[in-house]
Write a protein that holds these residues in place. Structure first.
Motif, PDB file in Angstrom:
ATOM      1  N   ARG A  19       1.083  -1.200   0.256  1.00 40.37           N
ATOM      2  CA  ARG A  19       0.258  -0.316  -0.039  1.00 40.37           C
ATOM      3  C   ARG A  19       0.993   1.201  -0.320  1.00 40.37           C
ATOM      4  N   MET A  20       1.122   1.961  -0.846  1.00 39.91           N
ATOM      5  CA  MET A  20       1.935   2.747  -1.382  1.00 39.91           C
ATOM      6  C   MET A  20       1.230   4.499  -0.336  1.00 39.91           C
ATOM      7  N   ASN A  21       0.767   4.366  -1.365  1.00 44.25           N
ATOM      8  CA  ASN A  21       0.359   5.594  -0.255  1.00 44.25           C
ATOM      9  C   ASN A  21       1.256   6.918  -0.014  1.00 44.25           C
ATOM     10  N   GLY A  22       1.712   6.935  -1.502  1.00 40.71           N
ATOM     11  CA  GLY A  22       2.852   8.268  -1.218  1.00 40.71           C
ATOM     12  C   GLY A  22       3.861   7.987  -0.142  1.00 40.71           C
ATOM     13  N   LYS A  23       3.506   7.423  -0.265  1.00 42.96           N
ATOM     14  CA  LYS A  23       5.305   6.862   0.766  1.00 42.96           C
ATOM     15  C   LYS A  23       6.265   7.041   0.190  1.00 42.96           C
ATOM     16  N   ILE A  24       7.563   7.667   0.530  1.00 39.42           N
ATOM     17  CA  ILE A  24       8.763   7.885   0.026  1.00 39.42           C
ATOM     18  C   ILE A  24       9.917   7.360   0.930  1.00 39.42           C
ATOM     19  N   ILE A  25      10.999   6.958  -0.003  1.00 36.72           N
ATOM     20  CA  ILE A  25      11.603   6.095   0.348  1.00 36.72           C
ATOM     21  C   ILE A  25      13.385   7.045  -0.041  1.00 36.72           C
ATOM     22  N   ILE A  63       0.842  10.439  -6.725  1.00 39.30           N
ATOM     23  CA  ILE A  63       1.415   9.964  -6.543  1.00 39.30           C
ATOM     24  C   ILE A  63       2.144   8.942  -5.267  1.00 39.30           C
ATOM     25  N   ASP A  64       2.252   7.880  -6.446  1.00 40.79           N
ATOM     26  CA  ASP A  64       2.017   6.211  -5.384  1.00 40.79           C
ATOM     27  C   ASP A  64       3.328   6.582  -4.079  1.00 40.79           C
ATOM     28  N   ILE A  65       4.689   7.145  -4.618  1.00 38.45           N
ATOM     29  CA  ILE A  65       5.748   5.975  -4.034  1.00 38.45           C
ATOM     30  C   ILE A  65       6.792   6.942  -4.804  1.00 38.45           C
ATOM     31  N   THR A  66       7.405   7.582  -3.735  1.00 37.45           N
ATOM     32  CA  THR A  66       8.416   8.864  -4.397  1.00 37.45           C
ATOM     33  C   THR A  66       9.981   8.427  -3.767  1.00 37.45           C
ATOM     34  N   ILE A  67      11.055   8.163  -4.354  1.00 31.67           N
ATOM     35  CA  ILE A  67      11.845   8.218  -4.022  1.00 31.67           C
ATOM     36  C   ILE A  67      13.263   9.370  -4.091  1.00 31.67           C
ATOM     37  N   ALA A  68      13.618   9.910  -3.438  1.00 36.81           N
ATOM     38  CA  ALA A  68      14.423  10.659  -3.059  1.00 36.81           C
ATOM     39  C   ALA A  68      15.680  10.528  -2.643  1.00 36.81           C
ATOM     40  N   CYS A  69      16.857  11.008  -3.607  1.00 34.10           N
ATOM     41  CA  CYS A  69      18.212  10.827  -4.088  1.00 34.10           C
ATOM     42  C   CYS A  69      18.739  11.597  -3.079  1.00 34.10           C
ATOM     43  N   LEU A  70      19.311  11.061  -2.246  1.00 30.36           N
ATOM     44  CA  LEU A  70      19.936  12.117  -1.203  1.00 30.36           C
ATOM     45  C   LEU A  70      21.404  12.640  -1.478  1.00 30.36           C
ATOM     46  N   PRO A  71      21.261  13.165  -0.369  1.00 29.31           N
ATOM     47  CA  PRO A  71      23.635  13.484  -0.475  1.00 29.31           C
ATOM     48  C   PRO A  71      24.294  12.559   0.243  1.00 29.31           C
ATOM     49  N   LYS A  72      25.746  12.569  -0.172  1.00 32.96           N
ATOM     50  CA  LYS A  72      26.354  11.672   1.430  1.00 32.96           C
ATOM     51  C   LYS A  72      26.279  13.062   2.668  1.00 32.96           C
ATOM     52  N   TYR A  73      26.410  12.589   3.654  1.00 35.32           N
ATOM     53  CA  TYR A  73      26.050  13.455   4.587  1.00 35.32           C
ATOM     54  C   TYR A  73      27.662  13.061   4.926  1.00 35.32           C
ATOM     55  N   ASN A  74      28.710  14.722   5.914  1.00 32.77           N
ATOM     56  CA  ASN A  74      29.636  14.531   6.033  1.00 32.77           C
ATOM     57  C   ASN A  74      29.676  14.657   7.519  1.00 32.77           C
ATOM     58  N   THR A  75      28.504  14.644   8.086  1.00 30.20           N
ATOM     59  CA  THR A  75      28.935  15.065   9.353  1.00 30.20           C
ATOM     60  C   THR A  75      27.602  13.864  10.363  1.00 30.20           C
ATOM     61  N   ILE A  76      27.439  13.895  11.213  1.00 28.84           N
ATOM     62  CA  ILE A  76      26.697  12.710  11.871  1.00 28.84           C
ATOM     63  C   ILE A  76      25.870  14.124  12.346  1.00 28.84           C
ATOM     64  N   ALA A  77      25.876  15.306  11.968  1.00 29.56           N
ATOM     65  CA  ALA A  77      25.594  16.538  12.641  1.00 29.56           C
ATOM     66  C   ALA A  77      23.965  16.764  11.531  1.00 29.56           C
ATOM     67  N   GLY A  78      24.585  16.600  10.168  1.00 30.97           N
ATOM     68  CA  GLY A  78      23.826  16.611   9.418  1.00 30.97           C
ATOM     69  C   GLY A  78      22.672  15.763   8.753  1.00 30.97           C
ATOM     70  N   LEU A  79      23.542  14.780   9.049  1.00 31.44           N
ATOM     71  CA  LEU A  79      22.251  13.539   9.647  1.00 31.44           C
ATOM     72  C   LEU A  79      21.131  14.302  10.548  1.00 31.44           C
ATOM     73  N   THR A  80      21.742  14.350  11.174  1.00 30.53           N
ATOM     74  CA  THR A  80      20.760  15.097  12.522  1.00 30.53           C
ATOM     75  C   THR A  80      19.127  15.135  12.255  1.00 30.53           C
ATOM     76  N   VAL A  81      19.939  16.798  11.278  1.00 30.27           N
ATOM     77  CA  VAL A  81      18.851  17.482  11.155  1.00 30.27           C
ATOM     78  C   VAL A  81      17.817  16.679   9.846  1.00 30.27           C
TER      79      VAL A  81
END
Length: 524
Positions: free
Chosen positions: A349-355, A463-481
């Motif tokens: 069941r997609m329902n606009g799921k973001i992957i 939209i059934d499903i969204t594919i989000a291409c994330l950047p490479k986070y250089n620090t854990i702080a960036g990923l925390t946001v």
């Protein structure tokens, strides 16, 4: 130890796969050490060893009871006397005459220097005779020491056979010097018998002539460097094996040297790999990903199959086609098809799921995987939105929509996507939201994973499903946001490159925000 505290077991297949990853390093290491060994072999002068054998048969001169005749009595040897003859063979007295005879052949450079030495009144005035004589004596002693170091004598087991070997740069010279040394040893024994005979009670002319003949024969053999075909009854030893000209060099040993260098290179290479893996552990295989991170490996991709060297032209679009044109494309499509099946099976069941596709290392592979995954899911009948969230690289934007004048970054002033013109229609069921105007400037400090951007992505309709291409986070702080806005995630690892500690920190952080891990993709 793994993260549960249990002792890890590594299979032989994992060790072999690990070593395959270092095959270039091991090959270059082996070439380096083999090159050094080859240079050593090429630069080291060849040496040939020749061996002559003698057997000890000692006798002593004894007179008859009336004192008028002389005879020979066989003397029994003990071990200490046999060992002492080794030192006699190597003694300076025994070697000196042979050294003087072959000095010019043994040290040709000295002979040339001596022959070419200029003479004259002026030169003699400049030189101090005492100094020259002292240097000459020192040099001669040094050359004799080098000569004696090349002579070796050993006893064959517990027998009375002695083997004398000599090493020289010429095989002929080695045989001649070895023969001359053992003959000189016999000559010294004969001379001792001659002296004893002359002191006897009765002067036996025939006996003296016989000894003189033996002397002459031995001296001729010493000069020629060959063993005469004669028996020397007055010597305390007999030659049982003459030194022959060696057919191959005794040093350096080419095969042994190369084998040693190869063994050394392998040992050092494996030691370096072990040290690196202990000091800098990385994700190396699907099993290590499961053991250390608890993630399922969705697929294994060879970087050569992606072929991103020219990907900014048509390569990415070629990879997204449904009709594979080569064996490489077939492997690439089959790998992404595995990821698609798992994504669809876990999200019926997609329902606009973001992957989200999260890379652990910099590169273009995660962009190619995101594009191909979105294309395949769209081909299965789902409405897919592909979003380039990597503002810094904007890799997907540069390939799919290089002409874009607006994107996710440029829409930061609104909470929803009012202007549908920012979307690019890739196929009937695949829409693409660029990261930004590809050629425009942007503020690197603005985070792409804010609540505002999530609202913009969520405002796209149908939209059934969204594919989000994330950047490479250089620090854990960036990923925390970004972590609070990540729902389902696929993590991209580089085999042998992604640090283990960094992967653990990122997985732990995302788990604390209840992110759902679909699994990992391992790229080699």
């Amino acid at each position: 130890m793994n993260k549960s505290g249990d002792l890890e077991t590594v299979s032989l297949a994992e060790i072999i796969n690990e070593l395959k990853g270092y095959r270039r390093f091991l090959l270059l290491n082996a070439i380096f050490w083999l090159g050094l060994a080859s240079l050593y072999i090429a630069r080291t002068p060849n040496e040939y060893s020749a061996t002559a054998s003698v057997v000890l048969t000692p006798t002593r001169i004894a007179s008859s009871s009336q004192g008028s005749t002389l005879g020979s009595v066989i003397v029994q040897l003990d071990n200490s006397q046999a060992e002492s003859q080794i030192q006699v063979l190597k003694s300076e007295r025994n070697l000196q005459s042979v050294f003087e005879q072959y000095k010019e052949e043994i040290n040709p450079a000295e002979a040339i220097e001596k022959k070419s030495e200029p003479s004259g009144i002026f030169l003699n005035l400049l030189r101090q005779k005492a100094e020259t004589k002292e240097k000459s004596i020192d040099r001669n002693a040094q050359l004799f020491q080098q000569f004696s170091d090349k002579v070796s004598v050993r006893r064959v087991g517990a027998s009375y056979v002695l083997e004398l070997s000599y090493r020289a740069s010429s095989p002929e010279l080695a045989a001649k010097v070895a023969n001359s040394i053992v003959l000189q040893y016999l000559l010294s024994q004969i001379e001792l018998k001659a002296a004893a005979t002359e002191k006897g009670g009765e002067f036996l002319q025939t006996r003296i002539l016989d000894i003189q003949k033996q002397r002459t024969t031995v001296k001729e053999g010493i000069r020629a460097g060959t063993i005469p075909a004669a028996i020397f009854p007055d010597a305390d030893a007999q030659i049982i094996g003459a030194a022959t000209i060696p057919t191959r060099k005794s040093w350096p040993l080419t095969g042994l040297t190369l084998m040693f260098s190869l063994a050394l290179s392998s040992s050092l290479g494996l030691f370096a790999i072990a040290v690196k893996n202990s000091l800098y552990p990385t994700i190396k295989s699907a099993s290590s990903m499961k053991r250390h991170l608890g993630l399922l490996c969705l697929t294994y991709i060879n970087r050569k199959d992606i072929g991103l060297r020219n990907w900014r032209s048509l390569r990415l679009k070629e990879l997204s086609t449904s009709a594979p044109s080569s064996e490489i494309n077939r492997r690439w499509i089959a790998a992404i098809a595995n990821v698609k099946q798992i994504v669809l099976s876990k999200n019926k069941r997609m329902n606009g799921k973001i992957i989200c596709v999260l890379p652990m290392n910099k590169g273009l592979e995660h962009a190619a995987i995101s594009f191909m995954l979105a294309r395949m899911i769209a081909a299965s009948g789902k409405n897919v939105l592909l979003v380039d969230c990597d503002h810094e690289e904007a890799s997907l934007t540069g390939v799919i929509a290089p002409e874009a004048v607006t994107g996710l970054y440029d829409l930061s002033g609104t909470s929803h996507l009012e202007n549908q013109s920012a979307l690019k229609l890739v196929t009937d069921r695949l829409k693409f939201l660029p990261s930004r105007a590809f050629k425009a400037e942007f503020n690197r400090d603005v985070d792409i994973s804010s609540e505002l951007y999530s609202a913009i992505i969520g405002s796209v309709k149908d939209i059934d499903i969204t594919i989000a291409c994330l950047p490479k986070y250089n620090t854990i702080a960036g990923l925390t946001v970004a972590a609070p806005f990540i729902e389902d995630v696929i993590v991209i690892f580089d085999a042998g490159i992604t640090p283990m500690h960094q992967a653990r920190d990122y997985i732990t952080l995302l788990s604390s925000y209840n992110c759902k891990f679909l699994g990992g993709v391992l790229i080699n």
